[in-house]
Design an enzyme around this catalytic site. Sequence first.
Site, short mmCIF file in Angstrom:
data_model
loop_
_atom_site.label_atom_id
_atom_site.label_comp_id
_atom_site.label_asym_id
_atom_site.label_seq_id
_atom_site.Cartn_x
_atom_site.Cartn_y
_atom_site.Cartn_z
N HIS A 93 4.90 -7.47 30.59
CA HIS A 93 4.09 -5.85 30.40
C HIS A 93 5.84 -5.75 29.32
O HIS A 93 6.51 -4.55 29.97
CB HIS A 93 3.14 -5.64 31.23
N LEU A 94 5.59 -5.15 28.03
CA LEU A 94 6.61 -4.70 27.89
C LEU A 94 6.37 -3.35 27.21
O LEU A 94 7.63 -2.64 26.91
CB LEU A 94 6.83 -5.26 26.06
N ASN A 111 -2.41 -4.62 27.47
CA ASN A 111 -3.01 -3.50 27.56
C ASN A 111 -1.52 -2.09 28.41
O ASN A 111 -1.13 -1.58 28.94
CB ASN A 111 -3.16 -2.88 30.08
N HIS A 151 -2.04 -15.27 37.44
CA HIS A 151 -1.32 -14.43 38.90
C HIS A 151 -2.71 -15.11 39.74
O HIS A 151 -2.55 -14.14 40.49
CB HIS A 151 -0.91 -13.21 39.04
N ASP A 171 4.93 -11.74 35.43
CA ASP A 171 3.72 -10.63 35.65
C ASP A 171 5.09 -9.49 35.16
O ASP A 171 4.34 -8.05 36.29
CB ASP A 171 3.16 -10.59 36.56
N HIS A 205 7.44 -0.02 35.86
CA HIS A 205 6.85 1.42 36.11
C HIS A 205 7.64 2.33 36.17
O HIS A 205 8.90 2.50 36.65
CB HIS A 205 5.52 1.53 37.60
N PRO A 226 0.18 -0.61 40.63
CA PRO A 226 0.55 -1.47 40.99
C PRO A 226 1.55 -2.02 39.40
O PRO A 226 1.41 -2.36 38.41
CB PRO A 226 -0.92 -1.98 40.69
O1 DOR Z 1 0.32 -5.33 39.33
C1 DOR Z 1 -0.48 -5.11 37.73
N1 DOR Z 1 0.25 -4.78 37.11
N2 DOR Z 1 -0.95 -6.21 37.33
C2 DOR Z 1 -1.78 -6.45 36.79
O2 DOR Z 1 -2.70 -7.34 36.59
C3 DOR Z 1 -0.90 -5.11 35.85
C4 DOR Z 1 0.07 -4.93 36.11
C5 DOR Z 1 0.79 -3.81 34.59
O3 DOR Z 1 0.26 -3.50 33.29
O4 DOR Z 1 0.91 -2.41 35.23
#
Ligand code: DOR
Length: 430
Positions: A58-59, A90, A230, A303, A307, A321
């Site tokens: 996730h960038l 996403n 995952h 993954d 955050h 998450p």
């Molecule tokens: O823990 C997760 N974070 N699982 C995911 O499927 C999405 C990801 C996120 O985009 O933060």
Amino acid sequence: MNALVLRGVRLYGEDPVDVEIRDGLIAAVGSDVDTDGAEVRDAGGLVALPGFVDLHTHLREPGREDTETVATGSAAAALGGYTAVFAMANTDPVADNAVVVEHVWRRGREVGLVDVHPVGAVTVGLAGEKLAELGTMAGSLARVRIFSDDGQCVADPLLMRRALEYSTALGAVIAQHAEEPRLTEGAQAHEGELAARLGLAGWPAVAEESIIARDCLLARQTGGRLHVCHVSTAGSAELLGWAKQQGIEVSAEVAPHHLLLDDERLATYDPVNKVNPPLRTAADAKVLAEALAAGVLDCVATDHAPHAVQEKDCEWSAARPGMLGLQTALSVVVRTMVEPGLLDWRGVARVLSERPAEIAGLPDQGRPLEAGEPATLTLVDPDATWTVRGTELASIAANTPYEGMELPGRVVTTLLRGRVTAHDGEVFHG
Ligand code: DOR
């Protein structure tokens, strides 16, 4: 001419040799390589592996550049030994159209540290209601070949069937976030004894397994290519073993944290441990490691999910998450797979580089380390240990679950087509 000679390097952990690199390719391997005009570097004792390929990063660009950007995520990737990453869809706006995927692709090229391949969303806005324009994204400059609603499950079986059908025509893969949403409403942690004791709503294994079973059957029906993101439970590994035995076109990844960590971690209530799918039991982690060694699970994918502080440093139920993974993946694989004797260095090359490159159809990644092949490789010090500090990682966010842990194996140098992109903790742009 751009020439580099690596002295005394152990390809796949084997006996030391010299490696001559010219114009982006491995020119020669042996004991009497040509050093003419070349920079000579001592790589004594270092293990060389093909550059790592991450199918699940996730960038956060566009939209959440306060937590990660293509530039900072690429730096984390290069420092972690990666030479290619797949950027999940996403983002905000969602990468469900040619404009967004081309933006991410172009930023990756400008940054020039790793090959950044955008993943396209399967459904418009990740809403699970209408298929996105997969063909337009596949035909764009970004040449999208992996589609995923990751973060959300493509829960509607008819949409999943259609996506798999289209994937055959596009030569693409549909990567599923396997989570039956009705079974995980309000879920906060792995459904088990610990969650019950802590009063956290459970995320049952069957929510993952039921979607994997369904999608394997849909893959068989359509001939489409399914990739499972995952994988986190022992039951999922069992189902995937069955599907592969049947000849179903399915591949699967496991995240480093599901190999090393388990739900005992929840006892602290520290949301750094909150991830989707959740940390499972130690017994699950053991089965996943064995399934990875046996090839039932194909590869490790990080993954990597940055955050912001305020999204993690809050009460458990409000926390987002996800956890960082790019700079710690190799070390976690060494700890969970190499140290217990489940994989040798050839095996590490398989799960971190060769299989992910094959799954994604990348022609010049995950290649054998031999003359004539691209000099896209990673040098690892197998004997080094290091202590993880979130604030010292290249990501903007710092949410690593390994804070303060001493981990084995350190990435020393990363080369992308003969160019050093990372060395000794520093990155070098193209
Ligand atoms: O823990 C997760 N974070 N699982 C995911 O499927 C999405 C990801 C996120 O985009 O933060």
